[in-house]
Design an enzyme around this catalytic site. Structure first.
Site, mmCIF file in Angstrom:
data_model
loop_
_atom_site.group_PDB
_atom_site.id
_atom_site.type_symbol
_atom_site.label_atom_id
_atom_site.label_comp_id
_atom_site.label_asym_id
_atom_site.label_seq_id
_atom_site.Cartn_x
_atom_site.Cartn_y
_atom_site.Cartn_z
ATOM 1 N N PHE A 35 0.737 -1.140 -0.087
ATOM 2 C CA PHE A 35 0.007 -0.002 -0.088
ATOM 3 C C PHE A 35 0.825 1.069 -0.006
ATOM 4 O O PHE A 35 0.372 2.233 -0.617
ATOM 5 C CB PHE A 35 -0.836 0.134 1.339
ATOM 6 C CG PHE A 35 -2.047 -0.873 1.125
ATOM 7 C CD1 PHE A 35 -2.347 -1.589 0.150
ATOM 8 C CD2 PHE A 35 -3.031 -0.995 2.155
ATOM 9 C CE1 PHE A 35 -3.386 -2.491 0.353
ATOM 10 C CE2 PHE A 35 -4.202 -1.875 2.256
ATOM 11 C CZ PHE A 35 -4.213 -2.372 1.073
ATOM 12 N N HIS A 123 -4.748 -9.475 10.335
ATOM 13 C CA HIS A 123 -5.465 -8.743 9.545
ATOM 14 C C HIS A 123 -6.662 -9.533 8.797
ATOM 15 O O HIS A 123 -7.286 -8.810 7.863
ATOM 16 C CB HIS A 123 -4.873 -7.910 8.631
ATOM 17 C CG HIS A 123 -4.042 -6.479 9.316
ATOM 18 N ND1 HIS A 123 -2.967 -5.876 8.868
ATOM 19 C CD2 HIS A 123 -3.831 -6.435 10.833
ATOM 20 C CE1 HIS A 123 -2.260 -5.139 9.866
ATOM 21 N NE2 HIS A 123 -2.740 -5.554 10.821
HETATM 22 P P1 NAD Z 1 3.875 -2.208 5.113
HETATM 23 O O1 NAD Z 1 3.799 -0.838 5.732
HETATM 24 O O2 NAD Z 1 4.506 -3.280 5.908
HETATM 25 O O3 NAD Z 1 5.002 -2.067 4.039
HETATM 26 C C1 NAD Z 1 5.538 -3.075 3.086
HETATM 27 C C2 NAD Z 1 7.066 -3.036 3.277
HETATM 28 O O4 NAD Z 1 7.532 -4.117 2.565
HETATM 29 C C3 NAD Z 1 7.817 -1.806 2.761
HETATM 30 O O5 NAD Z 1 8.668 -0.991 3.984
HETATM 31 C C4 NAD Z 1 8.610 -2.022 1.690
HETATM 32 O O6 NAD Z 1 9.972 -1.456 1.724
HETATM 33 C C5 NAD Z 1 8.879 -3.533 1.923
HETATM 34 N N1 NAD Z 1 8.886 -4.459 0.621
HETATM 35 C C6 NAD Z 1 8.302 -4.246 -0.570
HETATM 36 N N2 NAD Z 1 8.570 -5.311 -1.277
HETATM 37 C C7 NAD Z 1 9.456 -5.852 -0.845
HETATM 38 C C8 NAD Z 1 10.206 -6.922 -1.458
HETATM 39 N N3 NAD Z 1 10.069 -7.680 -2.390
HETATM 40 N N4 NAD Z 1 10.922 -7.542 -0.440
HETATM 41 C C9 NAD Z 1 11.376 -7.003 0.814
HETATM 42 N N5 NAD Z 1 10.685 -5.804 1.250
HETATM 43 C C10 NAD Z 1 9.852 -5.302 0.447
HETATM 44 O O7 NAD Z 1 2.585 -2.878 4.371
HETATM 45 P P2 NAD Z 1 1.449 -1.728 3.554
HETATM 46 O O8 NAD Z 1 1.790 -1.860 2.013
HETATM 47 O O9 NAD Z 1 1.297 -0.351 4.225
HETATM 48 O O10 NAD Z 1 0.343 -2.421 3.890
HETATM 49 C C11 NAD Z 1 -0.476 -2.168 5.033
HETATM 50 C C12 NAD Z 1 -1.593 -3.387 5.307
HETATM 51 O O11 NAD Z 1 -2.503 -3.631 4.291
HETATM 52 C C13 NAD Z 1 -0.863 -4.517 5.629
HETATM 53 O O12 NAD Z 1 -0.363 -4.889 6.952
HETATM 54 C C14 NAD Z 1 -1.986 -5.590 5.209
HETATM 55 O O13 NAD Z 1 -2.855 -5.998 6.210
HETATM 56 C C15 NAD Z 1 -2.803 -4.895 3.977
HETATM 57 N N6 NAD Z 1 -2.006 -5.121 2.786
HETATM 58 C C16 NAD Z 1 -2.118 -6.502 2.539
HETATM 59 C C17 NAD Z 1 -1.317 -6.954 1.299
HETATM 60 C C18 NAD Z 1 -1.405 -8.574 1.187
HETATM 61 O O14 NAD Z 1 -2.084 -9.381 1.722
HETATM 62 N N7 NAD Z 1 -0.657 -9.023 0.222
HETATM 63 C C19 NAD Z 1 -0.962 -6.126 0.324
HETATM 64 C C20 NAD Z 1 -1.053 -4.727 0.631
HETATM 65 C C21 NAD Z 1 -1.710 -4.445 1.884
#
Ligand code: NAD
Ligand code: ZN
Length: 262
Positions: A35, A123
């Site tokens: 996100f 979540h």
């Molecule tokens: P978040 O704040 O935990 O951010 C994601 C982190 O992952 C970032 O710091 C980024 O630097 C890192 N990242 C991205 N790609 C990466 C990779 N390939 N390898 C290592 N690190 C990487 O999460 P958010 O995006 O702010 O989402 C907030 C909430 O929304 C989540 O806690 C979840 O509940 C929901 N969400 C879920 C999904 C899913 O289910 N896949 C996706 C998006 C959001």
């Protein structure tokens, strides 16, 4: 990088209780965007539109919510686990995983082979829908099809209650059992590995602190820096998939060596 992955592999082998803590970054390599990164959902939608209170009180909000939620669900529906999910599933097979506490709602840990009892979904789960009144569970794809046809927020066919994807929205209470379990497992862990989480969303973000305070080693694998990097025993600013694949390769190598020397 090698020194650090080697160190983490050795810690996994020596550990009695390894907890993995997963965020959206774990699944970006499966094609599900996070996100917060540029171009993410929060660049296009206003989080205020998605407060739980608005969902339960206004049909306009519900329709907006379902629009955003449909957009997010599309990549989740198609996604396959990536090497990081597979590495975590393999840790379970090797008897080296206490549990994975996940903030993700994509159910990819199960697709990768982790069992129900080892995954704590903080979540919720976007692959099904529940009735907010009677709790009846529906298959997400069926509800999406109904939504596509009617363009109306779907209602429960048993009690006419509001249907909502089984994820936790802003303003909605965290699931009690899962949250307690996650705190408990964090405090009992001796190795706590964060993968792909910015560690800014509470209460989940306090779990690495609890683990560390209880004596666990803290490992952070994340593309960008996090507020807890300074507290961690090892930090790897890299991609989840290749990093976890490398760590597991080393764990298995050690396991084989261990068997050969017996
Ligand atoms: P978040 O704040 O935990 O951010 C994601 C982190 O992952 C970032 O710091 C980024 O630097 C890192 N990242 C991205 N790609 C990466 C990779 N390939 N390898 C290592 N690190 C990487 O999460 P958010 O995006 O702010 O989402 C907030 C909430 O929304 C989540 O806690 C979840 O509940 C929901 N969400 C879920 C999904 C899913 O289910 N896949 C996706 C998006 C959001
Ligand atoms: Zn109902």
């Amino acid at each position: 990088m090698d020194d650090r992955t080697e160190k983490v592999a050795q810690w996994i082998i020596d550990s009695q209780r390894t907890v993995v803590f997963a965020g959206a970054g774990l699944s970006t390599e499966s094609g599900i965007p996070d996100f917060r990164s540029p171009g993410g959902v929060w660049d296009r939608y206003d989080p205020e539109d998605f407060y739980y209170q608005n969902f339960v009180s206004s049909e306009t909000s519900r329709i907006k919510y379902w629009q955003m939620s449909t957009e997010m669900y599309e990549p989740i529906r198609k996604a396959e686990p990536n090497p990081a999910h597979l590495a975590i599933a393999e840790m379970e097979k090797l008897g080296k995983l206490d549990c994975v506490i996940t903030q993700n709602v994509d159910a990819l840990h199960f697709k990768a082979g982790n069992s129900e009892g080892r995954v704590i979904e903080l979540h919720g789960n976007a692959t099904y829908v529940t009735c907010l009144s009677c709790g009846k569970r529906y298959d997400r794809d069926e509800i999406q099809e109904q939504l596509r046809k009617t363009q109306k927020a779907p209602l429960c066919d048993d009690c006419s209650g509001l249907l909502k994807p089984a994820t936790i929205s802003f303003g909605q209470a965290m699931p009690v059992r899962e949250t307690e379990e996650a705190y408990n497992r964090s405090s009992l862990s001796d190795l706590f590995i964060v993968i792909g989480s910015s560690l800014v969303v509470e209460p989940a973000a306090s779990m690495p602190r609890i683990a560390k305070r209880s004596g666990a080693k803290l490992v952070i694998i994340n593309r960008d820096p996090t507020p807890y990097d300074g507290m961690a025993d090892v930090v790897i600013h890299g991609s989840a998939g290749p990093t976890m694949a490398k760590i597991l390769e080393q764990v298995k190598l050690h396991a084989l060596k261990g068997m050969a020397s017996r």
